[in-house]
Scaffold this motif. Structure first.
Motif, mmCIF file in Angstrom:
data_model
loop_
_atom_site.group_PDB
_atom_site.id
_atom_site.type_symbol
_atom_site.label_atom_id
_atom_site.label_comp_id
_atom_site.label_asym_id
_atom_site.label_seq_id
_atom_site.Cartn_x
_atom_site.Cartn_y
_atom_site.Cartn_z
ATOM 1 N N GLU A 7 0.859 -1.190 0.000
ATOM 2 C CA GLU A 7 0.000 0.000 0.000
ATOM 3 C C GLU A 7 0.893 1.237 0.000
ATOM 4 O O GLU A 7 2.085 1.167 0.328
ATOM 5 C CB GLU A 7 -0.949 0.014 1.200
ATOM 6 N N LEU A 8 0.311 2.362 -0.375
ATOM 7 C CA LEU A 8 1.027 3.629 -0.408
ATOM 8 C C LEU A 8 0.425 4.614 0.592
ATOM 9 O O LEU A 8 -0.792 4.645 0.795
ATOM 10 C CB LEU A 8 0.968 4.261 -1.805
ATOM 11 N N ASN A 9 1.295 5.406 1.200
ATOM 12 C CA ASN A 9 0.905 6.563 2.010
ATOM 13 C C ASN A 9 0.125 6.195 3.267
ATOM 14 O O ASN A 9 -0.850 6.850 3.634
ATOM 15 C CB ASN A 9 0.097 7.566 1.174
ATOM 16 N N LEU A 10 0.591 5.174 3.951
ATOM 17 C CA LEU A 10 0.055 4.861 5.275
ATOM 18 C C LEU A 10 0.725 5.749 6.319
ATOM 19 O O LEU A 10 1.659 6.491 6.024
ATOM 20 C CB LEU A 10 0.290 3.382 5.593
ATOM 21 N N HIS A 11 0.238 5.653 7.570
ATOM 22 C CA HIS A 11 0.774 6.434 8.674
ATOM 23 C C HIS A 11 1.321 5.501 9.755
ATOM 24 O O HIS A 11 1.005 4.309 9.773
ATOM 25 C CB HIS A 11 -0.308 7.336 9.267
ATOM 26 N N CYS B 155 2.547 0.514 12.944
ATOM 27 C CA CYS B 155 3.510 0.318 14.024
ATOM 28 C C CYS B 155 3.403 -1.089 14.619
ATOM 29 O O CYS B 155 4.390 -1.829 14.674
ATOM 30 C CB CYS B 155 3.312 1.369 15.113
ATOM 31 N N ALA B 156 2.234 -1.479 15.044
ATOM 32 C CA ALA B 156 2.045 -2.808 15.637
ATOM 33 C C ALA B 156 2.167 -3.899 14.590
ATOM 34 O O ALA B 156 2.822 -4.925 14.796
ATOM 35 C CB ALA B 156 0.693 -2.890 16.321
ATOM 36 N N SER C 284 4.969 3.268 2.813
ATOM 37 C CA SER C 284 4.489 2.624 1.585
ATOM 38 C C SER C 284 5.147 1.260 1.447
ATOM 39 O O SER C 284 6.083 1.072 0.661
ATOM 40 C CB SER C 284 4.802 3.498 0.368
ATOM 41 N N PRO C 285 4.685 0.279 2.208
ATOM 42 C CA PRO C 285 5.397 -0.997 2.285
ATOM 43 C C PRO C 285 4.959 -2.027 1.254
ATOM 44 O O PRO C 285 3.802 -2.067 0.822
ATOM 45 C CB PRO C 285 5.013 -1.498 3.684
ATOM 46 N N LEU C 286 5.900 -2.873 0.875
ATOM 47 C CA LEU C 286 5.609 -4.200 0.356
ATOM 48 C C LEU C 286 5.958 -5.163 1.477
ATOM 49 O O LEU C 286 7.079 -5.126 2.003
ATOM 50 C CB LEU C 286 6.440 -4.526 -0.878
ATOM 51 N N ILE C 287 5.024 -6.019 1.845
ATOM 52 C CA ILE C 287 5.229 -6.993 2.912
ATOM 53 C C ILE C 287 4.944 -8.374 2.339
ATOM 54 O O ILE C 287 3.849 -8.635 1.831
ATOM 55 C CB ILE C 287 4.319 -6.698 4.112
#
Length: 257
Positions: free
Chosen positions: A207-211, A216-217, A239-242
């Motif tokens: 996803e892009l543009n998370l906070h 965090c968790a 903006s992670p790829l997990i």
């Protein structure tokens, strides 16, 4: 009982109580919906009530700890301990009456996340992690997917609230991925999406543009379950790829051609 264990158990208790507040408002006429930055970004009475409860309990149990929460930001407490809270992650789902939402609590010590708690009350699914001790779902250990090929993967994503104004809105990326995977899902709660990836329910998430309160968790839970986390757009917040290691390279090739 160690300090970390004490804080973890407290966070679990707080998350479960916050979940009860969420459920008291869920599919009710008392949502009190308001918009924030635009019509896509909303807050409800449940967000505010959960946040107030969490802050009150943390201040009661750990008066020297600081809190960063989505609706009210950071407090003025100076402490090596910080609770990072999303009182309702998946507010649009919550408002619509969809059961896919959470309370997310990440706890950092000197800037490093050491405890993660994500609770989905309607589903009664509790994800937890302590740094270095693995990740769990309802007390049972979890691990990420062992999927080796995108053609066999079920992947999940989301779209930013500024998707109408900012062309870096993940639409092109999603369009490139969809033909290459077995299944594509957009569920609406980043913290739960990431936890489902940690548990191998989804094979990958981006996803892009998370906070920070979104991730965090869940980041800790994903890492402790064996996922790798890669930043796709340093200019677009979190903006992670997990994904498991086996899917990182092919996913990155499609997302960042």
């Amino acid at each position: 009982m160690t300090e970390i264990t004490n804080i973890l158990l407290a966070a679990i208790g707080i998350a479960r109580e916050a979940g009860k507040i969420q459920m008291a408002h869920f599919r009710s006429a008392s949502l009190g919906v308001q918009t924030k930055g635009n019509d896509f970004d909303i807050v409800t009475a449940a967000d505010k009530a959960c946040e107030a409860f969490v802050k009150s309990r943390v201040h009661e149990l750990f008066p020297t700890h600081s809190i960063l929460s989505e609706e009210t930001g950071a407090d003025d407490v100076q402490s090596p301990w910080q609770w990072v809270v999303d009182p309702v992650d998946g507010t649009t789902n919550f408002k619509a009456g969809l059961p896919y939402f959470t309370i997310s609590i990440g706890i950092r010590y000197e800037g490093e996340t050491v405890i993660g708690v994500v609770y989905a009350p309607r589903l009664d699914e509790l994800f937890t992690a302590v740094k270095g001790e693995g990740a769990r779902l309802n007390g049972e250990p979890i691990a990420c997917s062992t999927c080796q090929q995108m053609a066999q993967a079920v992947v999940c994503t989301g779209f930013p609230y500024d998707k109408a104004e900012n062309p870096a809105n993940n639409i092109a990326e999603a369009a490139r991925v969809i033909p290459l995977v077995r299944g594509f899902r957009r569920m609406g709660s980043a913290s739960l999406d990431i936890c489902y990836t940690a548990a191998g329910i989804f094979d990958a998430f981006w996803e892009l543009n998370l906070h920070i309160w979104d991730v965090c968790a869940a980041y800790l839970i994903a890492q402790e379950a064996g996922c790798e986390i890669h930043s796709l757009r340093p200019d677009r917040g979190y903006s992670p790829l997990i994904a498991p290691k086996s899917l990182v390279a092919p996913m990155l090739q499609v997302l960042n051609p």
